[in-house]
Scaffold this active site. Structure first.
Site, mmCIF file in Angstrom:
data_model
loop_
_atom_site.group_PDB
_atom_site.id
_atom_site.type_symbol
_atom_site.label_atom_id
_atom_site.label_comp_id
_atom_site.label_asym_id
_atom_site.label_seq_id
_atom_site.Cartn_x
_atom_site.Cartn_y
_atom_site.Cartn_z
ATOM 1 N N LYS A 1 15.172 -7.993 -29.392
ATOM 2 C CA LYS A 1 15.910 -7.686 -28.170
ATOM 3 C C LYS A 1 16.421 -8.936 -27.450
ATOM 4 C CE LYS A 1 15.266 -3.280 -28.469
ATOM 5 N NZ LYS A 1 16.260 -2.259 -28.609
ATOM 6 N N ASN A 2 16.178 -10.088 -28.045
ATOM 7 C CA ASN A 2 16.550 -11.307 -27.329
ATOM 8 C C ASN A 2 18.034 -11.623 -27.474
ATOM 9 O OD1 ASN A 2 17.006 -14.428 -27.502
ATOM 10 N ND2 ASN A 2 15.307 -14.074 -26.116
#
Ligand SMILES: [Zn+2]
Lengths: 444, 315
Positions: free
Chosen positions: B103-104
């Site tokens: 999710k970065n």
């Protein structure tokens, strides 16, 4: 056949307020568990969740003492950058080793600044120690030619994506530190320019997608979080078109408020379990399941080629009598088409609808039931992302905020546009007035 | 004693711990001693503007624990370019890191920088496929894919076929539908669905998908968008919508999206408003009651009165 409306049969679960207060008091008073390390550089926003949640629960004064709150305020100011704006946490400040050549690695941060100011506002600080002039001048430098905003300024280069989250935070900072005046203002006898408001409005309009939602950039997939940030930004700038406007203005955004509305109400969904597929729904329609829906996995693959062999079912045979009218125990919001509900989107969608003055067009009772009956954690307090998940700060705060917007009276009234209590936002005009007097005296 | 403090390679560095500035800081985290040590060495080398191999190792270590650190990525990029490092190696490391931290956002920004500098996108689609295996709707990956298509002009290198493949796997993957819209319409200077041939191809494609999954909003949205952009009257879709929702057979509607489209089509017809109202009533009372208030609002916009509960029961 008798049709019951959902709300008629729904028994609404309660907010376990005491447990939520306990959860947030623990977050305020003890160290957050080590798995928050990945969010170390987002600490100002974690701080904002903690302070804003206790405020919504009306427990800020009981959870901490006056001297403790003074320490909290001091910590926020400790993160203020000497040249204006705030850092997300003290981690980039080199202290005694700070010098001109390493200053590049210690920039002020746009979301950090928004959350710091919002926190100060909730803590009833008077903003007297905010470097207002420097902050607004820095903010103006954070905008690109195309109207979008970045996150940090490093050696004259605007870093961070073209992301409406930054634009939203920038408009929030502008609102808190300038009030409602547009254009050049005079601060301590010096002129401070406004940022390019028209450019930002153009950015929002350009990112409206073909299906009505708003994305971070043109042609990207629309997303409820970006939709909120975009609407929130133009609302704070006083440049919002709403669905009820007789005519929409080209100087405002969104360009197609009715389409945005249609997209937003479509976000409400009964599908709340990320591990189940939509197969049940396909069965309802009598169509064989073609694909797995669950996020991040596909179990079954399709039969048939969607491009070459249209398999038209005969709609006449496919439908049973009672297929669609299931009674549901609540329906949350998803963030994109065909995804499952997630606690945080109850806020992103609910707040977007509120900004458009259409919040009653969703089923708010179903949202409350979803949050209270499915994602509220019955032992620890707080909210998880999905039913059964452990609570985290982000979902626990946005769950409370969403609950307030969905009409719960167990939490304080929320200002959707700024995502903090109305009560806190009402402190702003008093500060603006005080500044106006100060600025006038400086000029004379 | 942590691993840096006992390592002779680091003996010249005096670590620089973070100063919280006073009592009761907000959102303080129970850091592991490894993280605290790594962070204080990072702060020391950043303060000294050091660009070296050991700095690259240190930033890897820190990013692994805190990928959201917004200046460590910039610092690492500067270091890589300064030392003229092999950027292919950097991509390999990024592959692992991206798979670990799905999710970065910063990872993808960094990847942009590196691939842009390499001026070569060999292997990128293979890696993207790996990411999509874990999450076929990862927002960052789709955004990155759009960037790749634009940056390297991949419009006609199988991109349309790629969207078909993704939709064959999951016809409800809205990200893939969105990407298709981008591939068809997003290229500067192309007519997209304004070209009649392309318009027909796209309509056929979306209609086939509806055939597979009538209660799937993505292809219905797509159809409407094609009609709108091609400036084709919505009524052109009436016969198709009626296959899935017809007022003549109010008990056999098999797509609420078809019914909604039908309501819009009827509302445009002369004397069609009452019928449009019937379609909206069906949505409110039976086929999409969660959005009852919205369907009532739409009736109001047509100048129709909202239904009483009795009327709904008899619908
Ligand atoms: Zn979420």
């Amino acid at each position: 056949m008798a049709i019951l409306t959902n709300s008629a049969v729904r028994v609404e679960p309660r907010l376990d307020k005491a447990r939520h207060i306990k959860y947030w008091t623990r977050c305020l008073k003890t160290y957050l568990p080590h798995h928050y390390t990945g969010n170390d550089s987002n600490r100002m926003y974690l701080a904002y969740f903690i302070v804003a949640a206790l405020d919504l629960l009306d427990a800020l004064d009981t959870a901490s003492t006056g001297p403790e709150r003074k320490d909290h305020v001091n910590w926020i100011y400790r993160c203020q950058h000497p040249d204006g704006g705030f850092r997300m946490w003290p981690g980039t400040d080199f202290g005694e080793r700070a010098n001109e050549t390493n200053a590049q690695w210690d920039p002020a941060n746009v979301p950090g600044t928004y959350f710091a100011l919002a926190c100060l506002l909730i803590l009833d600080d008077d903003f007297k120690r905010v470097k207002r002039k420097q902050c607004l001048r820095w903010l103006q430098k954070m905008q690109r030619e195309d109207g979008s905003f970045g996150e940090t300024l490093v050696r004259g280069q605007i870093e961070g994506g073209r992301d409406p989250r930054f634009a939203y935070c920038a408009t929030g900072i502008r609102h808190m530190l300038r009030g409602e005046s547009a254009g050049c203002i005079s601060l301590n006898g010096q002129l401070v320019k406004d940022f390019d408001v028209d450019g930002l409005v153009r950015c929002v309009r350009a990112a409206e997608a073909f299906d009505g939602g708003i994305a971070d950039e043109p042609f990207h997939e629309p997303h409820a979080g970006y939709t909120f940030c975009s609407l929130g930004a133009v609302a704070l700038l006083g440049r919002l078109n709403t669905p009820d406007d007789r005519t929409t203005s080209n100087l405002n955004a969104p360009a197609a408020p009715q389409s945005v509305l249609g997209w937003l109400v479509s976000r409400q969904t009964e599908f709340t379990d990320p591990d189940s597929s939509l197969d049940t729904e396909f069965r309802k329609t009598g169509v064989a399941p073609n694909a797995q829906h669950a996020e991040g996995e596909h179990v079954s693959s399709s039969r048939g080629d969607a491009t070459k062999q249209p398999i038209h079912q005969d709609p006449g045979e496919s439908v049973g009598d009672s297929i669609f009218d299931l009674l549901v125990d609540g329906a949350g919001m998803n963030g994109r088409t065909n995804k499952v509900a997630d606690t945080c989107y109850a806020f992103w969608v609910g707040a977007s609808l509120d900004i458009l003055k259409c919040s009653t067009l969703s089923d708010q009772s179903a949202v409350r039931c979803y949050l209270l009956g499915k994602t509220q954690h019955d032992v620890l307090g707080g909210f998880g992302k999905f039913p059964g998940d452990l609570p985290d700060l982000y979902h626990s705060y946005l769950g409370l905020a969403a609950l307030s917007l969905a009409g719960s009276h167990q939490v304080k009234a929320l200002d959707a546009g700024m995502c903090l209590s109305k009560n806190a936002r009402r402190r702003l005009p008093k500060m603006w007035e005080a500044w106006a007097v100060e600025d006038r005296t400086d000029l004379s | 004693m942590g691993k840096y403090s006992v390592d002779p390679l680091w003996s010249d560095i005096t670590p620089l711990p973070t100063d919280e500035g006073g009592p009761n800081p907000l959102a303080a985290i129970a850091y592991s001693s490894e993280y605290e040590e790594c962070m204080s060495y990072l702060r020391a080398v950043m303060a000294a503007n050091e660009y070296s191999d050991r700095v690259l190792d240190l930033t890897e270590d820190l990013i692994d624990m805190n990928p959201a650190h917004y200046t460590v990525w910039l610092y690492r990029a500067r270091c890589l370019f300064h030392l003229d490092k092999d950027l292919r190696e950097e991509l390999e490391w990024l592959n692992e890191t991206a798979l670990e931290h799905q999710k970065n956002y910063q990872i993808w920004h960094h990847r942009n920088l590196v691939v842009d500098k390499l001026d070569d996108c060999t292997g990128e689609t293979v890696f993207i496929a790996q990411m999509f295996k874990r999450d076929a709707k990862n927002y960052h990956v789709w955004s990155y894919r759009q960037w790749l298509v634009r940056r390297f002009g991949l419009w006609e290198s199988g991109e349309l076929e790629f969207t078909e493949e993704m939709l064959r796997e999951d016809v409800r993957n809205n990200s893939a539908w969105n990407h298709r819209w981008f591939v068809v319409n997003g290229r500067e200077g192309v007519p997209g669905v304004k070209d009649p041939e392309i318009r027909e191809r796209e309509i056929e494609f979306a209609q086939a998908a509806v055939g597979l999954t009538p209660q799937n909003q993505s292809p219905w949205n797509y159809l409407r968008a094609v009609a709108k952009k091609a400036q084709m009257p919505l009524s052109g879709l009436k016969a198709f919508a009626e296959q899935y929702a017809s007022l003549g057979r109010p008990d056999s509607v098999c797509s609420s999206f078809a019914l909604n489209l039908l309501a819009d089509i009827l509302a445009e017809e002369i004397d069609g408003k009452e019928k449009a109202g019937q379609a909206l009533d069906l949505l409110a009372s039976k086929y999409d009651p969660i959005r009852k208030n919205y369907w009532e609002y739409r009736k109001g916009q047509l100048g129709l009165k909202s239904s009483t509960p009795e009327a709904m029961v008899s619908a």
